[in-house]
Design a protein around this motif. Structure first.
Motif, mmCIF file in Angstrom:
data_model
loop_
_atom_site.group_PDB
_atom_site.id
_atom_site.type_symbol
_atom_site.label_atom_id
_atom_site.label_comp_id
_atom_site.label_asym_id
_atom_site.label_seq_id
_atom_site.Cartn_x
_atom_site.Cartn_y
_atom_site.Cartn_z
ATOM 1 N N UNK A 25 -2.451 -10.941 -6.330
ATOM 2 C CA UNK A 25 -3.650 -10.921 -6.470
ATOM 3 C C UNK A 25 -4.367 -10.346 -5.139
ATOM 4 N N UNK A 26 -3.700 -9.929 -4.010
ATOM 5 C CA UNK A 26 -4.175 -9.563 -2.755
ATOM 6 C C UNK A 26 -4.424 -7.975 -2.852
ATOM 7 N N UNK A 27 -5.485 -7.408 -2.774
ATOM 8 C CA UNK A 27 -5.828 -5.845 -3.343
ATOM 9 C C UNK A 27 -4.898 -5.059 -2.082
ATOM 10 N N UNK A 28 -4.935 -5.228 -0.872
ATOM 11 C CA UNK A 28 -4.234 -4.594 0.163
ATOM 12 C C UNK A 28 -2.864 -4.515 0.088
ATOM 13 N N UNK A 29 -2.310 -5.558 -0.730
ATOM 14 C CA UNK A 29 -0.814 -5.811 -0.937
ATOM 15 C C UNK A 29 -0.316 -5.172 -2.237
ATOM 16 N N UNK A 30 -1.072 -5.420 -3.303
ATOM 17 C CA UNK A 30 -0.889 -4.963 -4.668
ATOM 18 C C UNK A 30 -1.319 -3.532 -4.985
ATOM 19 N N UNK A 31 -1.114 -2.540 -4.026
ATOM 20 C CA UNK A 31 -1.400 -1.141 -4.353
ATOM 21 C C UNK A 31 -0.435 -0.331 -4.039
ATOM 22 N N UNK B 81 1.580 2.624 -1.825
ATOM 23 C CA UNK B 81 1.571 2.809 -0.682
ATOM 24 C C UNK B 81 2.783 2.181 -0.156
ATOM 25 N N UNK B 82 3.081 2.435 1.338
ATOM 26 C CA UNK B 82 4.377 2.131 1.779
ATOM 27 C C UNK B 82 4.127 1.279 3.396
ATOM 28 N N UNK B 83 4.737 0.365 3.755
ATOM 29 C CA UNK B 83 4.708 -0.355 4.710
ATOM 30 C C UNK B 83 6.129 -0.138 5.481
ATOM 31 N N UNK B 84 6.232 0.531 6.580
ATOM 32 C CA UNK B 84 7.689 0.515 7.097
ATOM 33 C C UNK B 84 8.591 1.241 5.995
ATOM 34 N N UNK B 85 8.199 2.004 5.460
ATOM 35 C CA UNK B 85 8.988 2.789 4.453
ATOM 36 C C UNK B 85 9.265 2.384 3.101
ATOM 37 N N UNK B 86 9.028 0.976 2.804
ATOM 38 C CA UNK B 86 9.211 0.021 1.909
ATOM 39 C C UNK B 86 7.857 -0.215 0.974
ATOM 40 N N UNK B 87 7.761 -0.549 -0.118
ATOM 41 C CA UNK B 87 6.604 -1.025 -1.073
ATOM 42 C C UNK B 87 6.051 -2.006 -0.370
ATOM 43 N N UNK B 88 4.782 -2.121 -0.454
ATOM 44 C CA UNK B 88 3.913 -3.231 0.370
ATOM 45 C C UNK B 88 4.334 -4.552 -0.237
ATOM 46 N N UNK B 89 4.554 -4.801 -1.454
ATOM 47 C CA UNK B 89 4.843 -6.244 -1.886
ATOM 48 C C UNK B 89 6.085 -6.858 -1.523
ATOM 49 N N UNK B 90 7.032 -5.681 -1.319
ATOM 50 C CA UNK B 90 8.618 -6.077 -0.697
ATOM 51 C C UNK B 90 8.520 -6.674 0.635
ATOM 52 N N UNK B 91 7.756 -5.812 1.667
ATOM 53 C CA UNK B 91 7.392 -6.218 2.939
ATOM 54 C C UNK B 91 6.515 -7.534 3.231
ATOM 55 N N UNK B 92 5.447 -7.726 2.282
ATOM 56 C CA UNK B 92 4.744 -8.921 2.245
ATOM 57 C C UNK B 92 5.605 -10.203 2.034
ATOM 58 N N UNK B 93 6.385 -10.060 0.960
ATOM 59 C CA UNK B 93 7.373 -10.957 0.456
ATOM 60 C C UNK B 93 8.505 -11.387 1.481
ATOM 61 N N UNK B 94 8.920 -10.514 1.994
ATOM 62 C CA UNK B 94 10.078 -10.647 2.897
ATOM 63 C C UNK B 94 9.711 -11.275 4.119
ATOM 64 N N UNK B 95 8.348 -10.913 4.520
ATOM 65 C CA UNK B 95 8.015 -11.320 5.865
ATOM 66 C C UNK B 95 7.546 -12.897 5.539
ATOM 67 N N UNK B 96 6.910 -13.196 4.582
ATOM 68 C CA UNK B 96 6.646 -14.700 4.355
ATOM 69 C C UNK B 96 7.833 -15.484 3.857
#
Length: 65
Positions: free
Chosen positions: A20-26, A28-43
Motif C-alpha cells: 500500500x506504500x506508493x513509493x514502494x509499490x511503483x 523502478x529499481x533500488x540497487x538494481x532490484x525491484x523496490x518491493x524486493x529490496x523493501x521486503x528483504x530489508x525489513x
C-alpha cells in the motif's frame, strides 16, 4: 502491551503495509532490484535486531522480579 512486544512491531507493520506504500509499490529499481524486493528483504533482516532487543528487554524484566 508490555515493552518487549514493541520492537518487532515495526518490521511487521512495514511488511504488512508494503503493497500500500506508493513509493514502494511503483516501477523502478533500488540497487538494481525491484523496490518491493529490496523493501521486503530489508525489513526481514531487521527482524533479527528487533527480536534481539525484545529478548534483552524480556530478560531485564525477569531479572528485576
Amino acid at each position: 502491551m508490555r515493552s518487549y512486544h514493541w520492537p518487532p512491531l515495526l518490521p511487521v507493520l512495514a511488511l504488512v503495509l508494503m503493497p500500500f506504500l506508493p513509493f514502494v509499490n511503483t516501477t523502478g529499481l533500488w540497487l538494481g532490484l525491484p523496490r518491493m524486493i529490496v523493501w521486503g528483504a530489508f525489513w526481514c533482516l531487521m527482524f533479527t535486531p528487533a527480536l534481539l532487543l525484545s529478548e534483552r528487554l524480556l530478560r531485564g524484566r525477569e531479572e528485576e522480579s
